[in-house]
Structure formats: C-alpha cells, structure tokens
Write a protein that holds these residues in place. Structure first.
Motif, PDB file in Angstrom:
ATOM      1  N   GLY A   1       0.883  -0.971   0.038  1.00 41.82           N
ATOM      2  CA  GLY A   1      -0.046   0.019   0.054  1.00 41.82           C
ATOM      3  C   GLY A   1       0.843   1.278   0.025  1.00 41.82           C
ATOM      4  O   GLY A   1       0.674   2.252  -0.838  1.00 41.82           O
ATOM      5  N   VAL A   2       1.908   1.261   0.892  1.00 40.82           N
ATOM      6  CA  VAL A   2       2.768   2.476   0.763  1.00 40.82           C
ATOM      7  C   VAL A   2       3.672   2.557  -0.371  1.00 40.82           C
ATOM      8  O   VAL A   2       3.483   3.681  -0.748  1.00 40.82           O
ATOM      9  CB  VAL A   2       3.766   2.421   2.033  1.00 40.82           C
ATOM     10  CG1 VAL A   2       4.732   3.396   1.924  1.00 40.82           C
ATOM     11  CG2 VAL A   2       2.994   2.232   3.407  1.00 40.82           C
ATOM     12  N   LEU A   3       4.136   1.589  -0.842  1.00 37.56           N
ATOM     13  CA  LEU A   3       4.667   1.561  -2.171  1.00 37.56           C
ATOM     14  C   LEU A   3       3.522   2.083  -3.290  1.00 37.56           C
ATOM     15  O   LEU A   3       4.117   2.903  -4.068  1.00 37.56           O
ATOM     16  CB  LEU A   3       5.483   0.352  -2.723  1.00 37.56           C
ATOM     17  CG  LEU A   3       6.301  -0.446  -1.972  1.00 37.56           C
ATOM     18  CD1 LEU A   3       6.930  -1.815  -2.189  1.00 37.56           C
ATOM     19  CD2 LEU A   3       7.619   0.836  -2.413  1.00 37.56           C
ATOM     20  N   ALA A   4       2.391   1.708  -3.376  1.00 40.35           N
ATOM     21  CA  ALA A   4       1.594   2.073  -4.524  1.00 40.35           C
ATOM     22  C   ALA A   4       1.302   3.575  -4.323  1.00 40.35           C
ATOM     23  O   ALA A   4       1.228   4.461  -5.110  1.00 40.35           O
ATOM     24  CB  ALA A   4       0.119   1.143  -4.456  1.00 40.35           C
ATOM     25  N   VAL A   5       1.302   3.928  -2.911  1.00 37.96           N
ATOM     26  CA  VAL A   5       0.661   5.518  -2.824  1.00 37.96           C
ATOM     27  C   VAL A   5       1.875   6.234  -3.206  1.00 37.96           C
ATOM     28  O   VAL A   5       1.952   7.462  -3.634  1.00 37.96           O
ATOM     29  CB  VAL A   5       0.497   5.766  -1.228  1.00 37.96           C
ATOM     30  CG1 VAL A   5       0.432   7.146  -1.067  1.00 37.96           C
ATOM     31  CG2 VAL A   5      -0.904   4.879  -0.971  1.00 37.96           C
TER      32      VAL A   5
END
Length: 283
Positions: free
Chosen positions: A262-266
């Motif tokens: 999720g952090v990487l996608a954001v």
C-alpha cells in the motif's frame, strides 16, 4: 489591449486539477500500452540474458552454478558458525538466497532501467514502464535458473517438501508486485540523481545482513517482531520461503506485506504520473 490578448491564454490554460487528471490518465495509458505490448519487454529481457552469456560454454547455467557454489560454500561455513544442522541449514539458505537474489538484483538493476534504455527512449515513444518490465523479465529468468538447485538440494539432504509449498505461488506474486512498484520509484529517482544507485547498493548490502537470510528470525527471540515490522524485506522473503520450507507464514507477515505494498503504491503511482514525461530530458 494587453488584457484582451492575455484573456484567451488564461481561458485555455489547464486548471491544476485538470493537469493532475491528465497526468494520471497518461500514466495509465503508459502501463496499458506496456502490458499490451508484452512482446517488446519479453524480447528485450531475453536478449539481455543471451548477450550476457554470449559465446559462454555453459551459457545461462552459470547463474545456477554460481548459486550452487555459493550455497554450498557459505552453508558449510555458516552452518558451523551458527551451530546449525547442515541437513536443515543448507536447504534453508538455498531457498532464502534464491528469493533474496531475485529481490535485490531486480531492485539494484532497476536503478539503471531508464538510463540503459536511453537509445530507445530518445528515438521511440515507447511506454516507460516497458523498461521496468525488461529488468523484471531478465531477473525472473535468472530466478528460474536458480530455482533448479532447490529440488536438487532437497533431494540430496532428503528434505521432504510439504503441500504448503503451493502458498509460495501467491507469495511470489506479492513479491513481484512489490518489486515492480519499488523499481518504478527507484528508476525515476536514479535517472534524476545519478549518485542514487551507489546509495541504493549500499542500503541493499545493509538489508542483506539485517534480513533473516543466513540466520533464523527465531534466533532473535522477542525482538523478531521489530524485524518483521521495520524490515519489509523480511516479510517479502518469508511469504515465499516459509511455504517452500514446509511452514505456513504467520498472519502478521502477510499484513506487513500488504501494508508495504500500500505504501509503495501510494508513492510510486503519483511519482510515475508526475515525472514520467521528464525522463527523456533527464537522460
């Protein structure tokens, strides 16, 4: 007179919101064109491996031989240092090293993805994400070669696989998604700032030693929680390695992986949308 000439320009200038939507739409089209033209990155990735081992007697199997020598040598030494049973330690090391090599090599090579693609990007309007997939294809091929040694080592040490091993397939998919998102960020960063590849290389060396590749995370006792939470490499490694070694990953391991994704996608998607058009100017 000056105010009437400036009026059309003000009317035609895109609002910040419309520019933002346009960047995201173009980034989506880039990714869509990349996957529809999968033949391009598949061919580039395969060609890279062929060129790397051109006129070599063993060809691509040098990848397998190198990994086999490394696991055999390091396993014999570190098994003694950590007071581990060789029968258990070498299969553990072989599985972990094979997965870690896929993760670390994909990330380190992604730093040069756009730079080494400069001749293509300066002449053709190819999707930028094509060159991230090119790096992933050649590292997946190397991973496939390294994967051969795992059943051989299991056979040598009479290490019986478990049906839980099938959980490694969705785990590998999660790893590849994470590597792709991280590669997008790092490829952009390293194209803009040419000192970054050296920094990334040093950080990966540090990550190798603080990730449970050559040692068991259970050796940390209660402190293993900190490694799983603070080191996403450990969680990505364990969602593939644990099933191959006959164990089901703990729920918090999957939770840590999904939080990291999720952090990487954001971070990755907005960066790619905003800076994708500047890559050619940075080359």
């Amino acid at each position: 007179m000056r105010s009437t000439e400036a009026l059309p320009a003000l009317q035609t200038a895109p609002s910040p919101e419309r520019a933002w939507v346009r960047e995201w739409r173009l980034a989506g089209q880039d990714l869509s064109r990349c996957f529809r033209g999968w033949q391009v990155w598949a061919l580039l990735g395969v060609s890279d491996i062929r060129l790397r081992y051109k006129r070599s007697r063993f060809g691509q199997f040098w990848i397998t031989l190198s990994m086999a020598f490394f696991v055999g040598g390091i396993g014999a030494v570190y098994g003694g240092l950590f007071h581990q049973e060789i029968r258990d330690y070498i299969p553990y090391l072989a599985v972990n090293m094979t997965i870690w090599t896929l993760i670390s090599t994909s990330i380190s090579e992604s730093c040069q993805a756009f730079i080494e693609a400069a001749p293509y990007l300066r002449q053709e309007a190819l999707p930028k994400s094509t060159f991230i997939m090119r790096v992933m294809v050649r590292n997946l091929m190397a991973f496939a070669h390294n994967l051969i040694i795992i059943p051989l080592i299991f056979l040598i040490f009479l290490y019986a696989p478990s049906p839980v091993a099938f959980l490694a397939i969705p785990g590998l998919v999660l790893v590849l998604v994470g590597v792709f998102l991280a590669s997008v960020c790092l490829a952009l960063l390293c194209t803009r700032f040419r000192d970054m590849p050296q920094i990334i290389g040093n950080l990966l060396q540090l990550a190798f030693f603080v990730t449970p590749i050559m040692w068991h995370i259970e050796q940390l006792g209660a402190n293993k929680v900190y490694i799983e939470v603070l080191n996403p490499f450990a969680s990505f490694l364990r969602v593939v390695s644990e099933p191959l070694l006959g164990r089901t990953p703990e729920p918090q391991t999957y939770l840590s992986v999904f939080i990291a994704l999720g952090v990487l996608a954001v971070v990755a998607w907005p960066c790619f949308a905003k800076y994708r058009s500047r890559i050619v100017y940075w080359l």
